[in-house]
Design a protein around this motif. Structure first.
Motif, PDB file in Angstrom:
ATOM      1  N   LEU A 100      20.381 -45.940 -92.847  1.00 45.90           N
ATOM      2  CA  LEU A 100      21.212 -45.265 -91.848  1.00 45.90           C
ATOM      3  C   LEU A 100      20.366 -44.417 -90.905  1.00 45.90           C
ATOM      4  O   LEU A 100      19.239 -44.025 -91.217  1.00 45.90           O
ATOM      5  N   ALA A 101      20.946 -44.113 -89.739  1.00 42.40           N
ATOM      6  CA  ALA A 101      20.236 -43.321 -88.724  1.00 42.40           C
ATOM      7  C   ALA A 101      20.566 -41.843 -88.900  1.00 42.40           C
ATOM      8  O   ALA A 101      21.142 -41.211 -88.010  1.00 42.40           O
ATOM      9  N   ASN A 102      20.200 -41.298 -90.034  1.00 46.04           N
ATOM     10  CA  ASN A 102      20.520 -39.899 -90.355  1.00 46.04           C
ATOM     11  C   ASN A 102      19.251 -39.070 -90.522  1.00 46.04           C
ATOM     12  O   ASN A 102      19.198 -38.157 -91.334  1.00 46.04           O
ATOM     13  N   LEU A 103      18.229 -39.372 -89.752  1.00 52.13           N
ATOM     14  CA  LEU A 103      16.930 -38.731 -89.925  1.00 52.13           C
ATOM     15  C   LEU A 103      16.742 -37.566 -88.970  1.00 52.13           C
ATOM     16  O   LEU A 103      17.031 -37.676 -87.775  1.00 52.13           O
ATOM     17  N   ILE A 104      16.265 -36.455 -89.513  1.00 58.77           N
ATOM     18  CA  ILE A 104      15.917 -35.303 -88.687  1.00 58.77           C
ATOM     19  C   ILE A 104      14.536 -34.803 -89.103  1.00 58.77           C
ATOM     20  O   ILE A 104      14.090 -35.028 -90.231  1.00 58.77           O
ATOM     21  N   VAL A 105      13.856 -34.142 -88.189  1.00 59.35           N
ATOM     22  CA  VAL A 105      12.497 -33.686 -88.461  1.00 59.35           C
ATOM     23  C   VAL A 105      12.516 -32.592 -89.529  1.00 59.35           C
ATOM     24  O   VAL A 105      13.282 -31.627 -89.435  1.00 59.35           O
ATOM     25  N   ALA A 106      11.659 -32.757 -90.534  1.00 55.90           N
ATOM     26  CA  ALA A 106      11.530 -31.755 -91.595  1.00 55.90           C
ATOM     27  C   ALA A 106      10.283 -30.909 -91.397  1.00 55.90           C
ATOM     28  O   ALA A 106      10.344 -29.683 -91.449  1.00 55.90           O
ATOM     29  N   LEU A 107       9.143 -31.534 -91.175  1.00 56.61           N
ATOM     30  CA  LEU A 107       7.890 -30.797 -90.992  1.00 56.61           C
ATOM     31  C   LEU A 107       6.842 -31.722 -90.425  1.00 56.61           C
ATOM     32  O   LEU A 107       6.991 -32.952 -90.419  1.00 56.61           O
ATOM     33  N   ARG A 108       5.760 -31.116 -89.932  1.00 60.12           N
ATOM     34  CA  ARG A 108       4.562 -31.849 -89.544  1.00 60.12           C
ATOM     35  C   ARG A 108       3.441 -31.407 -90.477  1.00 60.12           C
ATOM     36  O   ARG A 108       3.261 -30.218 -90.737  1.00 60.12           O
ATOM     37  N   THR A 109       2.716 -32.391 -90.992  1.00 63.39           N
ATOM     38  CA  THR A 109       1.710 -32.094 -91.995  1.00 63.39           C
ATOM     39  C   THR A 109       0.580 -33.106 -91.904  1.00 63.39           C
ATOM     40  O   THR A 109       0.627 -34.039 -91.084  1.00 63.39           O
ATOM     41  N   LEU A 110      -0.427 -32.951 -92.737  1.00 57.10           N
ATOM     42  CA  LEU A 110      -1.536 -33.894 -92.779  1.00 57.10           C
ATOM     43  C   LEU A 110      -1.256 -34.983 -93.806  1.00 57.10           C
ATOM     44  O   LEU A 110      -0.714 -34.721 -94.882  1.00 57.10           O
ATOM     45  N   ASP A 111      -1.646 -36.202 -93.440  1.00 58.38           N
ATOM     46  CA  ASP A 111      -1.485 -37.287 -94.396  1.00 58.38           C
ATOM     47  C   ASP A 111      -2.785 -37.487 -95.179  1.00 58.38           C
ATOM     48  O   ASP A 111      -3.718 -36.677 -95.090  1.00 58.38           O
ATOM     49  N   VAL A 157      -2.318 -35.907 -88.472  1.00 53.31           N
ATOM     50  CA  VAL A 157      -1.077 -35.150 -88.389  1.00 53.31           C
ATOM     51  C   VAL A 157       0.097 -36.135 -88.327  1.00 53.31           C
ATOM     52  O   VAL A 157       0.121 -37.039 -87.487  1.00 53.31           O
ATOM     53  N   VAL A 158       1.036 -35.955 -89.215  1.00 54.67           N
ATOM     54  CA  VAL A 158       2.171 -36.871 -89.337  1.00 54.67           C
ATOM     55  C   VAL A 158       3.464 -36.064 -89.376  1.00 54.67           C
ATOM     56  O   VAL A 158       3.517 -34.993 -89.984  1.00 54.67           O
ATOM     57  N   THR A 159       4.493 -36.588 -88.730  1.00 57.00           N
ATOM     58  CA  THR A 159       5.824 -35.989 -88.808  1.00 57.00           C
ATOM     59  C   THR A 159       6.575 -36.576 -89.999  1.00 57.00           C
ATOM     60  O   THR A 159       6.607 -37.797 -90.180  1.00 57.00           O
ATOM     61  N   ILE A 160       7.146 -35.703 -90.804  1.00 53.30           N
ATOM     62  CA  ILE A 160       7.970 -36.117 -91.944  1.00 53.30           C
ATOM     63  C   ILE A 160       9.429 -35.896 -91.588  1.00 53.30           C
ATOM     64  O   ILE A 160       9.837 -34.792 -91.223  1.00 53.30           O
ATOM     65  N   PHE A 161      10.220 -36.960 -91.672  1.00 57.52           N
ATOM     66  CA  PHE A 161      11.653 -36.869 -91.430  1.00 57.52           C
ATOM     67  C   PHE A 161      12.399 -36.742 -92.762  1.00 57.52           C
ATOM     68  O   PHE A 161      11.957 -37.271 -93.789  1.00 57.52           O
ATOM     69  N   HIS A 162      13.523 -36.041 -92.717  1.00 54.24           N
ATOM     70  CA  HIS A 162      14.412 -35.894 -93.872  1.00 54.24           C
ATOM     71  C   HIS A 162      15.700 -36.642 -93.568  1.00 54.24           C
ATOM     72  O   HIS A 162      16.298 -36.467 -92.500  1.00 54.24           O
ATOM     73  N   CYS A 163      16.125 -37.495 -94.486  1.00 55.51           N
ATOM     74  CA  CYS A 163      17.379 -38.226 -94.307  1.00 55.51           C
ATOM     75  C   CYS A 163      18.525 -37.387 -94.862  1.00 55.51           C
ATOM     76  O   CYS A 163      18.544 -37.070 -96.059  1.00 55.51           O
ATOM     77  N   THR A 164      19.461 -37.027 -94.013  1.00 52.29           N
ATOM     78  CA  THR A 164      20.589 -36.194 -94.460  1.00 52.29           C
ATOM     79  C   THR A 164      21.622 -37.007 -95.225  1.00 52.29           C
ATOM     80  O   THR A 164      22.587 -36.443 -95.740  1.00 52.29           O
ATOM     81  N   ASN A 165      21.417 -38.318 -95.329  1.00 48.72           N
ATOM     82  CA  ASN A 165      22.317 -39.143 -96.125  1.00 48.72           C
ATOM     83  C   ASN A 165      21.781 -39.313 -97.544  1.00 48.72           C
ATOM     84  O   ASN A 165      22.425 -38.909 -98.512  1.00 48.72           O
ATOM     85  N   CYS A 166      20.566 -39.877 -97.678  1.00 47.35           N
ATOM     86  CA  CYS A 166      20.032 -40.186 -99.012  1.00 47.35           C
ATOM     87  C   CYS A 166      18.945 -39.221 -99.466  1.00 47.35           C
ATOM     88  O   CYS A 166      18.453 -39.329-100.583  1.00 47.35           O
ATOM     89  N   CYS A 167      18.553 -38.281 -98.592  1.00 47.07           N
ATOM     90  CA  CYS A 167      17.573 -37.241 -98.934  1.00 47.07           C
ATOM     91  C   CYS A 167      16.166 -37.782 -99.184  1.00 47.07           C
ATOM     92  O   CYS A 167      15.351 -37.135 -99.848  1.00 47.07           O
ATOM     93  N   ALA A 168      15.868 -38.968 -98.652  1.00 56.25           N
ATOM     94  CA  ALA A 168      14.497 -39.464 -98.691  1.00 56.25           C
ATOM     95  C   ALA A 168      13.664 -38.724 -97.653  1.00 56.25           C
ATOM     96  O   ALA A 168      14.184 -38.202 -96.663  1.00 56.25           O
ATOM     97  N   LEU A 169      12.368 -38.677 -97.884  1.00 51.68           N
ATOM     98  CA  LEU A 169      11.419 -38.106 -96.927  1.00 51.68           C
ATOM     99  C   LEU A 169      10.625 -39.253 -96.315  1.00 51.68           C
ATOM    100  O   LEU A 169      10.037 -40.058 -97.040  1.00 51.68           O
ATOM    101  N   VAL A 170      10.632 -39.327 -94.991  1.00 48.72           N
ATOM    102  CA  VAL A 170      10.121 -40.507 -94.300  1.00 48.72           C
ATOM    103  C   VAL A 170       8.956 -40.137 -93.384  1.00 48.72           C
ATOM    104  O   VAL A 170       9.160 -39.476 -92.367  1.00 48.72           O
ATOM    105  N   PRO A 171       7.719 -40.535 -93.735  1.00 50.30           N
ATOM    106  CA  PRO A 171       6.596 -40.310 -92.826  1.00 50.30           C
ATOM    107  C   PRO A 171       6.717 -41.239 -91.620  1.00 50.30           C
ATOM    108  O   PRO A 171       7.078 -42.420 -91.761  1.00 50.30           O
ATOM    109  N   TYR A 172       6.405 -40.704 -90.440  1.00 47.17           N
ATOM    110  CA  TYR A 172       6.508 -41.513 -89.231  1.00 47.17           C
ATOM    111  C   TYR A 172       5.157 -42.102 -88.866  1.00 47.17           C
ATOM    112  O   TYR A 172       4.194 -41.383 -88.617  1.00 47.17           O
ATOM    113  N   TYR A 173       5.113 -43.430 -88.852  1.00 47.51           N
ATOM    114  CA  TYR A 173       3.951 -44.165 -88.359  1.00 47.51           C
ATOM    115  C   TYR A 173       4.459 -45.175 -87.331  1.00 47.51           C
ATOM    116  O   TYR A 173       5.314 -46.006 -87.657  1.00 47.51           O
ATOM    117  N   PRO A 174       3.966 -45.128 -86.101  1.00 50.40           N
ATOM    118  CA  PRO A 174       4.539 -45.964 -85.035  1.00 50.40           C
ATOM    119  C   PRO A 174       4.291 -47.454 -85.212  1.00 50.40           C
ATOM    120  O   PRO A 174       5.112 -48.267 -84.791  1.00 50.40           O
TER     121      PRO A 174
END
Length: 286
Positions: free
Chosen positions: A12-23, A28-45
């Motif tokens: 689902l499209a329920n992702l919001i930015v949680a933090l930016r951190t080092l991988d 530097v990577v943005t970590i998204f938090h899913c407000t539906n399933c509570c998974a943490l999703v690293p963003y890689y283009p």
């Protein structure tokens, strides 16, 4: 600002930015938090089109330098994992098979066989399956080159079906469609069968493109609810920053744990850092 479309765990499209951190590679990577399933999703283009093939190639390359001695030692160490879950496995008796799916070099399959269980497994990488068969002497028919969905389709027609337990050891976070895979695996189990899993929590060492998402306690609870299974064991306080958990079908005699779904990003991050603090505290006490 980085953008992602759908959560790789729930879709689902329920992702919001949680933090930016080092991988893992200090990028530097943005970590998204899913407000539906509570998974943490690293963003890689740059995402691979053929996810199963990419994952198989990645892991084959990662373990390409394995020696026979290394593999044997690591498989012997996995016997401790089998022994840890002994009560869950022995419950089913000798008539029910134990499956190790996405099992890499076959370390866990070999450990299960060494402990006398009826076990078989698979991995999508032909090279890793070759290592398991060659270095660990796993019979060809007990460890096959298949992705999990293909294995599932074939297994339903075999005499060993249904299985008692399925191990997914550092597997779920790599899957292209984890919910679909987990539902198909649930169908392979007895009415009281279990899925035994371990996967990464939020930690710099585990943030890299092949980890499509990271677990949280709430994410594991969400998986249980979505699959209509009970969460009967959860340990997220390990020094290694792994979450270990057992999901059971409803006829299993164990009671389910109470599940909390922390969907708000601020509450979720507080919960995650609280888990980390507890893990560090426990580590210092030993």
């Amino acid at each position: 600002m980085a953008e992602v479309n759908n959560c790789p765990c729930c879709g689902l499209a329920n992702l919001i930015v949680a933090l930016r951190t080092l991988d893992q590679q200090d990028n530097v990577v943005t970590i998204f938090h899913c407000t539906n399933c509570c998974a943490l999703v690293p963003y890689y283009p740059d995402k691979p089109n053929e996810i199963i093939t990419h994952q198989a190639d990645f892991h084959a390359n990662y373990w390409s330098s394995s020696t026979k001695e290394d593999v044997i030692l690591e498989s012997n160490a996995m016997i401790h994992t089998v022994d840890f879950y002994k009560d869950y496995l022995d419950y089913f008796g000798p008539e029910s098979e134990i499956l190790d799916l996405g099992g890499g070099r076959g370390l866990l399959t070999k450990a299960l066989l060494e402990r006398g269980y009826r076990a078989r497994g698979c991995d999508a990488s032909a090279e890793l399956v070759r290592i398991g068969r060659t270095y660990l002497d796993i019979p060809d028919h007990l460890y096959t080159t298949e992705d999990i969905l293909s294995f599932s389709k074939h297994y339903k027609s075999t005499p060993g079906h249904p299985a008692g337990a399925i191990f997914l050891w550092h597997v779920i976070e790599h899957l292209e469609d984890p919910l679909n895979v987990l539902r198909s695996l649930k169908d392979l189990l007895r009415s009281d069968g279990v899925i035994i899993a371990q996967g990464p929590l939020l930690d710099k060492n585990y943030i890299f493109p092949e980890h499509r998402f990271l677990h949280s306690e709430s994410n594991i609870g969400w998986l249980a609810k979505e699959l209509d299974m009970k969460l009967i064991f959860l340990d997220s306080y390990s020094e290694e920053r792994f979450a270990s958990f057992v999901l059971s079908k409803l006829d299993h005699p164990s009671s389910g744990l109470e599940i909390f779904n922390v969907s708000d990003v601020h509450d979720a991050m507080g919960s995650l850092f609280g888990t980390l603090s507890n893990a560090l505290h426990l580590t210092k006490n030993f």
